[in-house]
Design an enzyme around this catalytic site. Sequence first.
Site, PDB file in Angstrom:
ATOM      1  N   GLU A 103      -3.314  -0.084  -8.473  1.00  0.00           N
ATOM      2  CA  GLU A 103      -3.919   0.920  -8.058  1.00  0.00           C
ATOM      3  C   GLU A 103      -3.126   2.402  -8.109  1.00  0.00           C
ATOM      4  O   GLU A 103      -1.954   2.581  -7.303  1.00  0.00           O
ATOM      5  CB  GLU A 103      -4.611   0.839  -6.568  1.00  0.00           C
ATOM      6  CG  GLU A 103      -5.246   1.851  -6.136  1.00  0.00           C
ATOM      7  CD  GLU A 103      -6.044   1.743  -4.840  1.00  0.00           C
ATOM      8  OE1 GLU A 103      -7.072   0.632  -5.052  1.00  0.00           O
ATOM      9  OE2 GLU A 103      -6.121   2.348  -3.855  1.00  0.00           O
ATOM     10  N   ASP A 155       0.617  -1.209  -0.147  1.00  0.00           N
ATOM     11  CA  ASP A 155      -0.046   0.042   0.009  1.00  0.00           C
ATOM     12  C   ASP A 155       0.848   1.305  -0.184  1.00  0.00           C
ATOM     13  O   ASP A 155       1.830   1.212   0.666  1.00  0.00           O
ATOM     14  CB  ASP A 155      -0.702  -0.143   1.380  1.00  0.00           C
ATOM     15  CG  ASP A 155      -2.233   1.005   1.123  1.00  0.00           C
ATOM     16  OD1 ASP A 155      -2.210   1.524   0.155  1.00  0.00           O
ATOM     17  OD2 ASP A 155      -2.670   1.082   2.288  1.00  0.00           O
ATOM     18  N   HIS A 156       0.288   2.360  -0.647  1.00  0.00           N
ATOM     19  CA  HIS A 156       1.044   3.508  -0.689  1.00  0.00           C
ATOM     20  C   HIS A 156       2.494   3.636  -0.985  1.00  0.00           C
ATOM     21  O   HIS A 156       3.435   4.052  -0.478  1.00  0.00           O
ATOM     22  CB  HIS A 156       0.697   4.289   0.337  1.00  0.00           C
ATOM     23  CG  HIS A 156      -0.428   5.065   0.415  1.00  0.00           C
ATOM     24  ND1 HIS A 156      -0.799   5.983  -0.420  1.00  0.00           N
ATOM     25  CD2 HIS A 156      -1.875   4.765   0.944  1.00  0.00           C
ATOM     26  CE1 HIS A 156      -1.996   6.332  -0.348  1.00  0.00           C
ATOM     27  NE2 HIS A 156      -2.679   5.603   0.449  1.00  0.00           N
ATOM     28  N   LYS A 165      -9.025   9.480  10.415  1.00  0.00           N
ATOM     29  CA  LYS A 165      -8.901   8.183  11.062  1.00  0.00           C
ATOM     30  C   LYS A 165      -9.677   8.061  12.221  1.00  0.00           C
ATOM     31  O   LYS A 165     -10.067   8.704  13.060  1.00  0.00           O
ATOM     32  CB  LYS A 165      -7.350   7.935  11.502  1.00  0.00           C
ATOM     33  CG  LYS A 165      -6.268   8.488  10.767  1.00  0.00           C
ATOM     34  CD  LYS A 165      -6.164   7.451   9.548  1.00  0.00           C
ATOM     35  CE  LYS A 165      -5.051   7.748   8.723  1.00  0.00           C
ATOM     36  NZ  LYS A 165      -4.860   7.030   7.590  1.00  0.00           N
ATOM     37  N   HIS A 178     -10.230   5.417   0.321  1.00  0.00           N
ATOM     38  CA  HIS A 178      -9.014   5.280   1.363  1.00  0.00           C
ATOM     39  C   HIS A 178      -9.366   5.908   2.714  1.00  0.00           C
ATOM     40  O   HIS A 178     -10.427   6.636   2.642  1.00  0.00           O
ATOM     41  CB  HIS A 178      -7.790   6.028   0.871  1.00  0.00           C
ATOM     42  CG  HIS A 178      -7.113   5.061  -0.253  1.00  0.00           C
ATOM     43  ND1 HIS A 178      -5.767   5.438  -0.445  1.00  0.00           N
ATOM     44  CD2 HIS A 178      -7.487   4.243  -1.148  1.00  0.00           C
ATOM     45  CE1 HIS A 178      -5.245   4.582  -1.490  1.00  0.00           C
ATOM     46  NE2 HIS A 178      -6.350   3.899  -2.078  1.00  0.00           N
TER      47      HIS A 178
HETATM   48 ZN   LIG Z   1      -4.508   6.557   0.811  1.00  0.00          ZN
END
Ligand SMILES: [Zn+2]
Length: 479
Positions: A264, A155-156, A306, A339
């Site tokens: 992605e 991811d990322h 978050k 996200h």
């Molecule tokens: Zn993100």
Amino acid sequence: MMLEKVPGTVYETSVNAIDGVTIAMARDDKEKFLVLTGNPASPVFQEFEGEILSGELKKAPLSAANAAALRKYFPWTAPISLRDRKTTIGCGDRLGLASVGHIAAIKHYQATPVLAQQSMRELDMTGRTYRQVVDDTVFMVYQAGYKEGYGADGDHLKKIKDIDVALAAGMPMITLDLSEVMLAAAGDWPQAQIDEAFAKLDANTRKALLDSYADKKIKVGDSEIDMDAATVRRCAVMYLQALDFAKEVYEHLKSKRGDKFDLEISIDETTSPTLPTHHYFIAGELQRRGVEFTSLAPRFIGEFQKAIDYIGDLAEFDRQFKVHADIARNCGGYKVSVHSGSDKFAVYPTVGSMTGMRLHLKTAGTSWLEAVRVIANHDPVLYRKMHKKALASFNDMLKLTADINKIGDVDAMADADLPALMEMAEARQLLHITYGPILRDPELRPLFFTAMHKFEKEYDETVRKHFDKHLSLLGVPKK
Ligand SMILES: [Zn+2]
């Protein structure tokens, strides 16, 4: 079968046989392990490393070698590309403990989990590697007997060298974060500065871009993209370099994995929301470069903080999200990726319905918070220690918008009042962002994992319940 002789409890869902050898997952008070029974001369029996307990019974640790052996003999335990799956959900298990709960929820829905999903930052915070992240998932998939397929997402990632680490660990999904290679600042430049930068591009590029996009009203689904020449010039300055890099990464992935990967494209980690015109430009230019991507993550309007629900104007979110969904559906049919998607219940109906469920939703830290909830419920002494560690370290972490002073003193609270903190936005955010300092603390780390092993069933159930809420509010159809 000699499983009754296993020194521990066998997980019923994990019993499989191959070449006359039965292999299962089991646990005792201290740890989980594999057990094998069968002919000791069989190559399967021999391939798993471990300790012979009796002639036909082997106890095998949850080691990298044994994870590899499971993937070899039970290929359904290995992550796969999810290009052909319509609805995918990123689970982001920071502990290597949550997949069983995730699976328990998602197996009832028409969606596929990306069980393993970590960023470099998360690996750093938790002291794990991509290899361990995948291996932990392999064991839990085996434990749950989940054979429907799952993904694993590096991811990322921003650099090819990091992508290579994720690929080497067998992760088929790469989330390419373009935030640093794109020129986000140009979003705020005055037009004269944009025009000056645009004029430096070669003449053919300039002409091709203006011919393709400028002064056209483009119909995508129910939406209309209205792009003037000034916007095209701004998009070119902001994104061309990033798009060329995306092409380079795509070619790299193709050379390593053929068509068995999911790319992605992520532009969500920027300060301003992705305008629909920009989304359209990016999708069009990726396609012109021949980049096949599975999903794209724009930055949406409003705040995706978050651990708490969406903050912002819901009507405006709906209006803009509709256009993003229309672009994705009509300009290549890729998935819109959302996200920081956990706990954003207010926007779920929109996200689910406007994409027609063709979407990727990423959740990350929410399964960590559910672990904290289990500790708050069952081990108040440890919870208070973790809470104090969080208070001592949050200043070093991501910027926190919540007012910590509202939380109150955990020493003055009754044990029975601690679990309620997991319903309070301020405490949720505090504990959400401080997982790194808590998990890396030499005193807390073993206490935490010992408690999590003890309360395994409770954790599986709390994750299942929490995830089921996500899937049902999103509108994912049941199986
Ligand atoms: Zn993100």
